[in-house]
Write a protein that holds these residues in place. Structure first.
Motif, PDB file in Angstrom:
ATOM      1  N   GLY A  24       7.803  -0.099   4.658  1.00  0.00           N
ATOM      2  CA  GLY A  24       7.047   1.119   4.394  1.00  0.00           C
ATOM      3  C   GLY A  24       5.627   0.997   4.902  1.00  0.00           C
ATOM      4  O   GLY A  24       5.336   0.234   5.815  1.00  0.00           O
ATOM      5  N   PRO A  25       4.733   1.756   4.300  1.00  0.00           N
ATOM      6  CA  PRO A  25       3.348   1.771   4.763  1.00  0.00           C
ATOM      7  C   PRO A  25       2.632   0.444   4.494  1.00  0.00           C
ATOM      8  O   PRO A  25       3.035  -0.333   3.642  1.00  0.00           O
ATOM      9  N   VAL A 114      -4.000   9.949  -0.011  1.00  0.00           N
ATOM     10  CA  VAL A 114      -3.860   8.520  -0.275  1.00  0.00           C
ATOM     11  C   VAL A 114      -3.066   8.298  -1.555  1.00  0.00           C
ATOM     12  O   VAL A 114      -2.941   9.192  -2.391  1.00  0.00           O
ATOM     13  N   THR A 115      -2.562   7.089  -1.692  1.00  0.00           N
ATOM     14  CA  THR A 115      -1.968   6.617  -2.942  1.00  0.00           C
ATOM     15  C   THR A 115      -2.505   5.218  -3.197  1.00  0.00           C
ATOM     16  O   THR A 115      -3.005   4.554  -2.286  1.00  0.00           O
ATOM     17  N   ASN A 116      -2.422   4.781  -4.447  1.00  0.00           N
ATOM     18  CA  ASN A 116      -2.856   3.427  -4.833  1.00  0.00           C
ATOM     19  C   ASN A 116      -4.234   3.086  -4.277  1.00  0.00           C
ATOM     20  O   ASN A 116      -4.449   2.046  -3.666  1.00  0.00           O
ATOM     21  N   TYR A 117      -5.192   3.956  -4.535  1.00  0.00           N
ATOM     22  CA  TYR A 117      -6.546   3.843  -4.007  1.00  0.00           C
ATOM     23  C   TYR A 117      -7.438   3.072  -4.979  1.00  0.00           C
ATOM     24  O   TYR A 117      -7.455   3.351  -6.177  1.00  0.00           O
ATOM     25  N   SER A 118      -8.178   2.121  -4.454  1.00  0.00           N
ATOM     26  CA  SER A 118      -9.230   1.461  -5.227  1.00  0.00           C
ATOM     27  C   SER A 118     -10.467   1.370  -4.341  1.00  0.00           C
ATOM     28  O   SER A 118     -10.370   1.353  -3.113  1.00  0.00           O
ATOM     29  N   PRO A 144       4.620   7.821   1.128  1.00  0.00           N
ATOM     30  CA  PRO A 144       5.003   6.419   0.992  1.00  0.00           C
ATOM     31  C   PRO A 144       6.205   5.978   1.833  1.00  0.00           C
ATOM     32  O   PRO A 144       6.459   4.797   1.944  1.00  0.00           O
ATOM     33  N   ASN A 145       6.924   6.911   2.408  1.00  0.00           N
ATOM     34  CA  ASN A 145       8.127   6.557   3.157  1.00  0.00           C
ATOM     35  C   ASN A 145       7.830   6.440   4.652  1.00  0.00           C
ATOM     36  O   ASN A 145       6.736   6.736   5.103  1.00  0.00           O
ATOM     37  N   ASN A 146       8.842   6.052   5.407  1.00  0.00           N
ATOM     38  CA  ASN A 146       8.703   5.988   6.856  1.00  0.00           C
ATOM     39  C   ASN A 146       8.613   7.397   7.436  1.00  0.00           C
ATOM     40  O   ASN A 146       9.033   8.368   6.815  1.00  0.00           O
ATOM     41  N   LEU A 152      -0.280  13.288   6.254  1.00  0.00           N
ATOM     42  CA  LEU A 152      -0.158  12.268   5.211  1.00  0.00           C
ATOM     43  C   LEU A 152       0.075  10.870   5.789  1.00  0.00           C
ATOM     44  O   LEU A 152       0.509   9.964   5.093  1.00  0.00           O
ATOM     45  N   ASN A 153      -0.242  10.675   7.069  1.00  0.00           N
ATOM     46  CA  ASN A 153      -0.020   9.376   7.700  1.00  0.00           C
ATOM     47  C   ASN A 153      -1.251   8.469   7.539  1.00  0.00           C
ATOM     48  O   ASN A 153      -2.253   8.847   6.927  1.00  0.00           O
ATOM     49  N   ASP A 154      -1.172   7.266   8.084  1.00  0.00           N
ATOM     50  CA  ASP A 154      -2.272   6.301   7.967  1.00  0.00           C
ATOM     51  C   ASP A 154      -3.569   6.851   8.547  1.00  0.00           C
ATOM     52  O   ASP A 154      -4.635   6.711   7.935  1.00  0.00           O
ATOM     53  N   ALA A 155      -3.484   7.464   9.716  1.00  0.00           N
ATOM     54  CA  ALA A 155      -4.689   7.985  10.366  1.00  0.00           C
ATOM     55  C   ALA A 155      -5.361   9.066   9.515  1.00  0.00           C
ATOM     56  O   ALA A 155      -6.593   9.105   9.405  1.00  0.00           O
ATOM     57  N   ALA A 156      -4.555   9.935   8.903  1.00  0.00           N
ATOM     58  CA  ALA A 156      -5.122  10.986   8.044  1.00  0.00           C
ATOM     59  C   ALA A 156      -5.793  10.380   6.818  1.00  0.00           C
ATOM     60  O   ALA A 156      -6.870  10.827   6.400  1.00  0.00           O
TER      61      ALA A 156
END
Length: 181
Positions: A24-25, A114-118, A144-146, A152-156
């Motif tokens: 996954g990500p 984002v998810t699981n942000y700190s 969170p999926n492929n 909602l991707n990494d770049a965004a």
């Protein structure tokens, strides 16, 4: 015995490539810094209260409980009083180190993808006077999926967090001034 060895090798040959391609990500990280002309204690007095994020131009209001104690919470209203919100919890606070760390506990991915942000916000003395403000975060993309959608991707996710940090630090550079080179 040879039959078992062959079966084990065959299963491993099928499983290992699947593991390589089926992940996954990955956790993303952003660090933004700003140099300001003002001494650290004065900068920290402005941004060191977890309950008050009025220094950030995107934050309309901030409400919370338990001040700067560990597990204190805050809810940021973004843009306007009826705008979207971001809920956060403080998990580390060091007044003497001029640093605090927090996590997002609730946000719509449409607001922040984002998810699981700190995140960690720190003020450090700068060589030659003034302060270095560092804002860094780690997170996963909003999907969170492929094969995530573009928004909602990494770049965004990286762009959204970078823009938030930069807007806040730009406002502080205006408020506190940029040091002479």
């Amino acid at each position: 015995m040879r039959k078992r060895s062959f079966l084990g090798t065959a299963v491993a040959a099928m499983v290992i490539p699947a593991m390589v391609f089926a992940h996954g990500p990955t956790r993303q990280k952003v660090t933004i810094t700003a140099d300001v002309a003002t001494e650290p204690a004065e900068v920290w007095a402005r941004i060191g209260n977890f309950q008050d994020m009025s220094w950030h131009p995107a934050v309309h209001s901030s409400t919370g409980e338990n001040g700067n104690d560990i597990d204190a919470t805050r809810v940021l209203s973004i843009g306007s009083s009826d705008g979207p919100t971001i809920s956060e919890i403080l998990y580390k606070y060091g007044d003497e180190k001029m640093s605090y760390s927090y996590r997002i506990t609730d946000v719509l991915v449409e607001v922040l993808p984002v998810t699981n942000y700190s995140s960690h916000l720190t003020v450090k003395p700068r060589d030659g006077g003034g302060s270095l403000i560092e804002w860094r975060g780690a997170f996963y993309r909003g999907y969170p999926n492929n094969d995530p959608p573009e928004d909602l991707n990494d770049a965004a996710a990286i762009a959204a967090v970078t823009n938030i940090y930069q807007a806040g630090l730009d406002a502080l550079m205006v408020e506190f001034g940029v040091p002479d080179s």
